[in-house]
Design a protein around this motif. Sequence first.
Motif, PDB file in Angstrom:
ATOM      1  N   THR A   1       5.794   2.870   6.636  1.00 11.28           N
ATOM      2  CA  THR A   1       5.634   3.827   7.732  1.00 11.28           C
ATOM      3  C   THR A   1       6.077   5.222   7.314  1.00 11.28           C
TER       4      THR A   1
ATOM      5  N   TYR B   1      -4.137  -5.448   4.479  1.00 10.12           N
ATOM      6  CA  TYR B   1      -4.849  -4.680   5.494  1.00 10.12           C
ATOM      7  C   TYR B   1      -6.234  -5.266   5.706  1.00 10.12           C
TER       8      TYR B   1
ATOM      9  N   TRP C   1      -5.817   7.323  12.043  1.00  8.91           N
ATOM     10  CA  TRP C   1      -4.344   7.220  11.992  1.00  8.91           C
ATOM     11  C   TRP C   1      -3.669   8.557  11.730  1.00  8.91           C
ATOM     12  N   TRP C   2      -4.309   9.475  11.000  1.00  4.40           N
ATOM     13  CA  TRP C   2      -3.708  10.767  10.658  1.00  4.40           C
ATOM     14  C   TRP C   2      -3.495  11.653  11.878  1.00  4.40           C
TER      15      TRP C   2
ATOM     16  N   THR D   1       3.698   6.949  12.020  1.00  6.93           N
ATOM     17  CA  THR D   1       2.409   6.310  11.815  1.00  6.93           C
ATOM     18  C   THR D   1       2.477   5.445  10.575  1.00  6.93           C
ATOM     19  N   THR D   2       1.612   4.467  10.511  1.00  7.52           N
ATOM     20  CA  THR D   2       1.494   3.612   9.338  1.00  7.52           C
ATOM     21  C   THR D   2       0.173   3.953   8.662  1.00  7.52           C
TER      22      THR D   2
ATOM     23  N   GLU E   1      -3.146   4.001   6.727  1.00  9.12           N
ATOM     24  CA  GLU E   1      -4.063   2.942   6.350  1.00  9.12           C
ATOM     25  C   GLU E   1      -4.649   3.242   4.976  1.00  9.12           C
TER      26      GLU E   1
ATOM     27  N   GLN F   1      -1.903  11.020  14.426  1.00 13.57           N
ATOM     28  CA  GLN F   1      -0.563  10.857  14.978  1.00 13.57           C
ATOM     29  C   GLN F   1       0.461  11.775  14.306  1.00 13.57           C
TER      30      GLN F   1
ATOM     31  N   GLU G   1       8.095   1.875  13.114  1.00  4.18           N
ATOM     32  CA  GLU G   1       7.621   3.127  13.703  1.00  4.18           C
ATOM     33  C   GLU G   1       8.492   3.609  14.847  1.00  4.18           C
TER      34      GLU G   1
END
Length: 411
Positions: free
Chosen positions: A194, A136, A234-235, A208-209, A211, A237, A52
């Motif tokens: 990523t 995960y 997470w979105w 971002t990674t 999920e 970012q 990242e």
Amino acid sequence: MIDMERRDRALDFRWGIPAEFLWAAGIPDTPDRLYDQARRSIYAAACIAADETPGADGWWISYSRRKEFYAGAQRYQGLPFTYERVTAAVAEGVALGLLEEQRATPGAHLAKDPRQSRFRATRDLLSAFQDAPFSYTRRPCHLVVRGDDGRPVTLPRTQALDRMTKQVTRINAYLQGSTLTLGTGDGWEHGTRTVRARSERTGGWSATTPEPVNEVVRIFSRGRTDKGGRLFGWWQQLPKARRAECRINGEFIVEPDFSALHPTLLYAMRGERLRHDPYETGLYPRQHGKLALNIALNARTLHEAAASLVHNPSWGQSLDYTWGVLKAVQKRNKTIAKDIGADRGIDCMRIDSAMAIDVMAACEKAGVSVLPVHDSFMAPASQRSRVEAFMDEILARTVNKLSSSKSSTNR
């Protein structure tokens, strides 16, 4: 002395290198399954930090070597992640040449410029797991209360806390019914794990990674459940322009938001309705008034607000100019002048987070998929008018309630 970069990431344990990949890389096996899970998560976190944040200085992950830091942390992180296992895993990684570590001196976390120990992946670790798929693990807790130092704290269980926890659980069940497809083409770089996306506003890149599930964590601040409380996914970012290029359930996305939300809420708390543009001073560009007012509402003092603006990369103005803008937005908003530079943003976040939950509850009932972004919502383009109607209704209800509360206290 360690020069701790602001880009240091906090250690989390959502990703892990599969056990068979460790053995294939020659990392010694261990009979302690919990320790093994901890070290696989630490190695994965180091790899993701490197993914990242490209560049030799951008891979660091901060972590604590204080036993007190881990007290009660298992509620938030899970059973494997104790002081003994985390510090032992980092030490093993250093001994194997997979991690590089820099340790902070005892008490450095209490300094004016707080410092923690940190580690990052070496080239050997990245080479070993560059193309490895990571597993995960969902968070064991989706409601977090952080203290003044940013560390999660454990509060006594109450009916109110249980109710909020169940609320977030229901939201996540609803969010998982949506499929989010990321954009491609110019402005996007898709890696093995990523995604990097370019901001149209600044030209910079964020990473971002993604999920495998759409879910949020609700984060309160200062050890209290009446401070903060916003939902984080997470979105969020991704830059706004890039989010618009994504799709929800196959449809392109729109992102309606609440206009001037915090000033609107603060006016209502003072018993008045906001009927003008709070950012338009007539003396300075509107974008400067907007940034200055929003930063000042989150600052503890006007001096802190001025310093934050001067050091903001998107500001680029002198200190004298900055003070001029701050005074202008105060004059423009006399009703809430005492709230400017008075740390009011965190109280407004508690209100807007409850509004976001109400909007999503209305959308769930109507069968509309949305993803929250603080005071806006990523929604299918065909559903824009319905989402905006829900937002207008909830804003009006909130403003009426705040204004009524103010009126009743003045009787």
